[in-house]
Design an enzyme around this catalytic site. Structure first.
Site, PDB file in Angstrom:
ATOM      1  N   ARG A 234      99.489 -92.507  75.422  1.00  0.00           N
ATOM      2  CA  ARG A 234      98.575 -92.409  76.553  1.00  0.00           C
ATOM      3  C   ARG A 234      97.149 -92.471  76.004  1.00  0.00           C
ATOM      4  NH1 ARG A 234     101.190 -93.834  80.741  1.00  0.00           N
ATOM      5  NH2 ARG A 234      99.886 -92.659  82.209  1.00  0.00           N
ATOM      6  N   GLU A 263      91.644 -98.626  81.792  1.00  0.00           N
ATOM      7  CA  GLU A 263      92.275 -99.935  81.597  1.00  0.00           C
ATOM      8  C   GLU A 263      92.062-100.810  82.836  1.00  0.00           C
ATOM      9  OE1 GLU A 263      96.337 -99.087  80.559  1.00  0.00           O
ATOM     10  OE2 GLU A 263      95.792 -98.345  78.570  1.00  0.00           O
ATOM     11  N   HIS A 282      97.811-102.587  76.295  1.00  0.00           N
ATOM     12  CA  HIS A 282      98.851-101.747  76.916  1.00  0.00           C
ATOM     13  C   HIS A 282     100.102-102.581  77.178  1.00  0.00           C
ATOM     14  CE1 HIS A 282      99.630 -98.029  79.669  1.00  0.00           C
ATOM     15  NE2 HIS A 282     100.722 -98.430  79.042  1.00  0.00           N
TER      16      HIS A 282
END
Length: 316
Positions: A234, A263, A282
């Site tokens: 995370r 993000e 990601h």
């Protein structure tokens, strides 16, 4: 029964959800909304929601008149107000096991690439150089400590991969006993020892108030100057602006980062120009097979809920 996908990033491929909803006789509606008012508009009479990145606040949950379950496409549920879900009697589920191998592979790939300093060799050749040594000491993997912060399913799978490279493996996890870790050849260590001893420090923890900015400048300067930091967990586990500062000042050697506090990352974020960082967007969870599993497992959790069956991965 009405099932709403309110937002996701699956590029229009919803065969798994359609298959499950068709066999169960549910009506499936697909949207791409992250704004509160839009989510409320399309989901207020839904019996179940499939969600990914939108923020599901008390205001939204209070207006979901029929909702019995919200299933998050993914592991983390920090974008859903869990206390509000409890208050309104809405179950929240995640999908924690759709991409375990992929994330472990990605973490191990970042660790091995940076452990061998591959980005340095590559850039040197691009820059018309042919160096015989790296900027920091290049150790044999068998002389390096790989330390996982978090020894759950993904952490353990990553450790397994690093053991195959010959690393000495350690883990910090307050919820896993030293005997369990010893049974897989891993020594349990405390947090501050983990940070100080790691040649490669890999994060595999959930984001909670306790783990928010767990890795900050104060801890980064306690790491070896030759150390590598890996995060496929995370983004907010790391104070990323302080990470950029530590990299630029040579407090640690390099970092491999797949997850970020915001993000997409802000265009002016200092990590974009930091030294010795290898970034991916990601994507550690991703393979064609893992995405299909994610969609199928999420839809099947909805099916179980609406059919009154026991849930597989209920968070609240």
């Amino acid at each position: 029964m009405k099932v709403v996908i309110s937002d996701c990033n699956f590029a229009g491929a919803f065969e798994e959800e359609k298959k499950v909803c068709d066999r169960a006789g549910f009506n499936l509606e697909i949207y791409q909304h992250k704004e509160e008012d839009k989510i409320i508009e399309v989901a207020k009479d839904a019996d179940a929601l499939l969600v990914q990145y939108g923020i599901y606040s008390d205001r939204i949950l209070s207006q979901l008149n029929n909702a019995k379950v919200i299933v998050r496409y993914g592991i983390g549920v920090d974008n859903i107000d869990l206390e509000a879900a409890k208050k309104y009697g809405i179950a929240v589920c995640n999908v924690p096991d759709y991409g375990i191998a992929e994330v472990a592979d990605h973490a191990a790939a970042l660790a091995a690439s940076l452990g061998r300093q591959l980005p340095f060799w590559h850039q040197s050749i691009v820059d018309h150089q042919w160096p015989a040594a790296t900027p920091t000491e290049l150790k044999s993997f068998s002389d390096m400590n790989f330390v996982a912060l978090g020894a759950g399913r993904i952490g353990r799978e990553t450790i397994k991969r690093m053991q195959s490279f010959g690393f000495n493996c350690f883990a910090y996890d307050p919820y896993v006993s030293k005997d369990i870790l010893a049974s897989i050849g891993v020594q349990k260590v405390e947090l501050e020892d983990a940070i100080a001893m790691a040649d490669i420090l890999s994060l595999h923890l959930p984001h909670t108030p306790e783990t928010h900015h767990l890795i900050n400048y104060e801890r980064l300067v306690k790491m070896k100057s030759t150390a590598t930091l890996i995060n496929t967990s995370r983004g907010a586990l790391i104070h990323t602006k302080e990470l950029a500062e530590a990299l630029n000042q040579g407090e640690i050697a390099n970092a491999g980062i797949d997850v970020f506090e915001t993000e997409p990352m802000e265009t002016d974020h200092p990590l974009r120009t930091a030294k010795n960082i290898l970034m991916t967007p990601h994507i550690s969870y991703y393979s064609e097979a893992s995405v299909r599993r994610l969609q199928r497992y999420a839809a099947e959790e909805v099916e179980r809920t609406l059919n009154g069956e026991a849930l597989r991965c209920q968070v609240v």
